[in-house]
Design a protein around this motif. Sequence first.
Motif, PDB file in Angstrom:
ATOM      1  N   ARG A 215       2.575  57.991  95.567  1.00 53.16           N
ATOM      2  CA  ARG A 215       1.458  58.884  95.207  1.00 53.16           C
ATOM      3  C   ARG A 215      -0.066  57.679  96.390  1.00 53.16           C
ATOM      4  NH1 ARG A 215       0.643  61.678  90.777  1.00 53.16           N
ATOM      5  NH2 ARG A 215       2.639  62.613  89.744  1.00 53.16           N
ATOM      6  N   GLY A 216       0.401  56.528  96.226  1.00 56.64           N
ATOM      7  CA  GLY A 216      -0.433  55.386  96.488  1.00 56.64           C
ATOM      8  C   GLY A 216      -0.703  55.919  98.365  1.00 56.64           C
ATOM      9  N   LEU A 217       0.419  55.960  98.648  1.00 53.21           N
ATOM     10  CA  LEU A 217       0.247  55.914 100.428  1.00 53.21           C
ATOM     11  C   LEU A 217      -0.632  57.781 100.287  1.00 53.21           C
ATOM     12  CD1 LEU A 217       3.528  55.715 101.553  1.00 53.21           C
ATOM     13  CD2 LEU A 217       1.283  54.619 102.039  1.00 53.21           C
ATOM     14  N   LEU A 218      -0.820  58.623  99.904  1.00 53.80           N
ATOM     15  CA  LEU A 218      -1.204  59.626  99.600  1.00 53.80           C
ATOM     16  C   LEU A 218      -2.745  59.639  99.297  1.00 53.80           C
ATOM     17  CD1 LEU A 218       1.483  62.771  97.656  1.00 53.80           C
ATOM     18  CD2 LEU A 218       0.420  62.289  99.630  1.00 53.80           C
ATOM     19  N   TYR A 219      -2.786  58.904  98.042  1.00 50.53           N
ATOM     20  CA  TYR A 219      -4.315  58.512  97.785  1.00 50.53           C
ATOM     21  C   TYR A 219      -5.146  57.759  98.816  1.00 50.53           C
ATOM     22  CZ  TYR A 219      -2.334  59.887  93.860  1.00 50.53           C
ATOM     23  OH  TYR A 219      -1.509  60.784  92.464  1.00 50.53           O
ATOM     24  N   ALA A 220      -4.520  56.737  99.611  1.00 52.16           N
ATOM     25  CA  ALA A 220      -4.724  56.221 100.837  1.00 52.16           C
ATOM     26  C   ALA A 220      -5.538  57.059 101.935  1.00 52.16           C
ATOM     27  CB  ALA A 220      -3.473  55.143 100.858  1.00 52.16           C
ATOM     28  N   ALA A 221      -4.567  58.001 102.001  1.00 48.91           N
ATOM     29  CA  ALA A 221      -4.702  58.725 102.745  1.00 48.91           C
ATOM     30  C   ALA A 221      -5.359  60.054 102.768  1.00 48.91           C
ATOM     31  CB  ALA A 221      -3.977  60.167 103.684  1.00 48.91           C
ATOM     32  N   ALA A 222      -6.273  60.140 101.400  1.00 52.28           N
ATOM     33  CA  ALA A 222      -7.242  61.035 100.711  1.00 52.28           C
ATOM     34  C   ALA A 222      -8.533  60.483 100.864  1.00 52.28           C
ATOM     35  CB  ALA A 222      -6.915  61.176  99.489  1.00 52.28           C
ATOM     36  N   GLY A 223      -8.569  59.128 101.256  1.00 54.99           N
ATOM     37  CA  GLY A 223      -9.771  57.267 101.327  1.00 54.99           C
ATOM     38  C   GLY A 223     -10.362  56.959 100.485  1.00 54.99           C
ATOM     39  N   ALA A 224      -9.043  56.340  99.350  1.00 57.19           N
ATOM     40  CA  ALA A 224      -9.445  55.832  98.256  1.00 57.19           C
ATOM     41  C   ALA A 224      -9.477  54.814  98.637  1.00 57.19           C
ATOM     42  CB  ALA A 224      -7.883  55.986  97.400  1.00 57.19           C
ATOM     43  N   ASP A 225     -10.550  53.592  98.204  1.00 57.09           N
ATOM     44  CA  ASP A 225     -10.248  52.603  98.557  1.00 57.09           C
ATOM     45  C   ASP A 225      -9.355  51.511  98.324  1.00 57.09           C
ATOM     46  OD1 ASP A 225     -13.346  52.035 100.456  1.00 57.09           O
ATOM     47  OD2 ASP A 225     -13.619  53.670  98.471  1.00 57.09           O
ATOM     48  N   CYS A 226      -8.547  52.061  96.738  1.00 59.75           N
ATOM     49  CA  CYS A 226      -8.032  50.828  96.104  1.00 59.75           C
ATOM     50  C   CYS A 226      -7.274  51.397  95.577  1.00 59.75           C
ATOM     51  CB  CYS A 226      -8.824  49.557  95.222  1.00 59.75           C
ATOM     52  SG  CYS A 226      -7.532  48.826  94.698  1.00 59.75           S
ATOM     53  N   VAL A 227      -5.497  51.215  94.863  1.00 61.58           N
ATOM     54  CA  VAL A 227      -5.047  51.867  93.788  1.00 61.58           C
ATOM     55  C   VAL A 227      -4.832  50.823  92.999  1.00 61.58           C
ATOM     56  CG1 VAL A 227      -3.672  53.461  95.590  1.00 61.58           C
ATOM     57  CG2 VAL A 227      -2.867  50.957  95.437  1.00 61.58           C
ATOM     58  N   TYR A 228      -4.077  51.389  91.732  1.00 61.15           N
ATOM     59  CA  TYR A 228      -4.666  50.769  90.473  1.00 61.15           C
ATOM     60  C   TYR A 228      -3.390  51.328  89.491  1.00 61.15           C
ATOM     61  CZ  TYR A 228      -5.727  49.692  86.025  1.00 61.15           C
ATOM     62  OH  TYR A 228      -5.710  49.137  85.136  1.00 61.15           O
ATOM     63  N   PRO A 229      -2.177  50.426  90.294  1.00 66.04           N
ATOM     64  CA  PRO A 229      -0.887  50.785  89.299  1.00 66.04           C
ATOM     65  C   PRO A 229      -1.444  50.853  87.820  1.00 66.04           C
ATOM     66  CG  PRO A 229      -0.455  49.501  90.785  1.00 66.04           C
ATOM     67  CD  PRO A 229      -1.666  49.361  90.956  1.00 66.04           C
ATOM     68  N   ILE A 230      -1.139  51.396  87.057  1.00 62.25           N
ATOM     69  CA  ILE A 230      -1.715  50.725  86.359  1.00 62.25           C
ATOM     70  C   ILE A 230      -0.563  50.343  85.284  1.00 62.25           C
ATOM     71  CG2 ILE A 230      -2.045  53.008  84.693  1.00 62.25           C
ATOM     72  CD1 ILE A 230      -3.669  51.494  83.013  1.00 62.25           C
ATOM     73  N   LEU A 231      -0.226  49.076  84.582  1.00 60.58           N
ATOM     74  CA  LEU A 231       1.225  48.929  84.030  1.00 60.58           C
ATOM     75  C   LEU A 231       2.003  48.347  84.452  1.00 60.58           C
ATOM     76  CD1 LEU A 231       1.340  50.554  80.583  1.00 60.58           C
ATOM     77  CD2 LEU A 231      -0.007  48.736  80.568  1.00 60.58           C
ATOM     78  N   ALA A 232       2.124  48.063  86.082  1.00 61.87           N
ATOM     79  CA  ALA A 232       3.329  48.426  87.505  1.00 61.87           C
ATOM     80  C   ALA A 232       3.528  46.401  86.846  1.00 61.87           C
ATOM     81  CB  ALA A 232       2.634  47.869  88.635  1.00 61.87           C
TER      82      ALA A 232
END
Length: 249
Positions: free
Chosen positions: A169-186
């Motif tokens: 998911r993070g790779l898809l969101y990065a490609a979408a232009g997100a600045d940061c990812v938040y894998p909550i409770l990782a």
Amino acid sequence: MRANDAAVAAFRARHHSSATDGPLVLPGPWDAASARAFADAGFRALATPSAGVSASLGYTDGEAPAAEMLTAVGRIVRAVAAEGVVVTADVEDGYGLPPHELVERLLETGVVGCNLEDTDRRTGLLKEPDEQADWLAAVVAEADGRLVVNARIDTFLKGVEGAAPAVERGLLYAAAGADCVYPILAPAELLAPIAERVGLPVNALAKPGGPSPSELGALGAARVTFGGGLHRRAMAAVSEIAAGLRDEA
């Protein structure tokens, strides 16, 4: 009231300086008074939590209407703007608003960023990652650099174990232009691997009894938030005061 471009750029850049400056620690105010308290303590950036703001409005988390949530966020921004403190807002899954409306209403509050999760608020289920990525891309395009977008990944929250689903998911969101990812409770030991594989700064949740913000930074977090935890601690103190008053009556 809109945040100026320099404030947004500085907030975005701070996500990339954790190696030298430590993680970006963002306390979570739930109203104007708590925002001023954090600002008075020296914090220059804050992150509103949906749970705390919802509770201050008389709702459980996930139930506050968009209009009330955004009005409350705007009030928090105004409370600390004169001190040069910036605010980013947790707006859950965007409340079903189309990207252009969501972005416009966020900008009207004066925030420099937003937190957007990939759990569907209506069903409580994870959204399809491709669908979420497309939606995030539309939000990023509408924002045109005027908001720092933190894409929350809820796989661990929903009991999906391991780094791989979060990274996908993070790779898809990065490609979408997100600045940061938040894998909550990782798990803390997965923060650095997720950051390395996704290629974006990672937001970690600080929890009572868990690693401190500085420890989370050493484990790979570029940004640390508290969810509704600070509001719960404050309300526990209020409950203790209330019980004491009752006993004295």
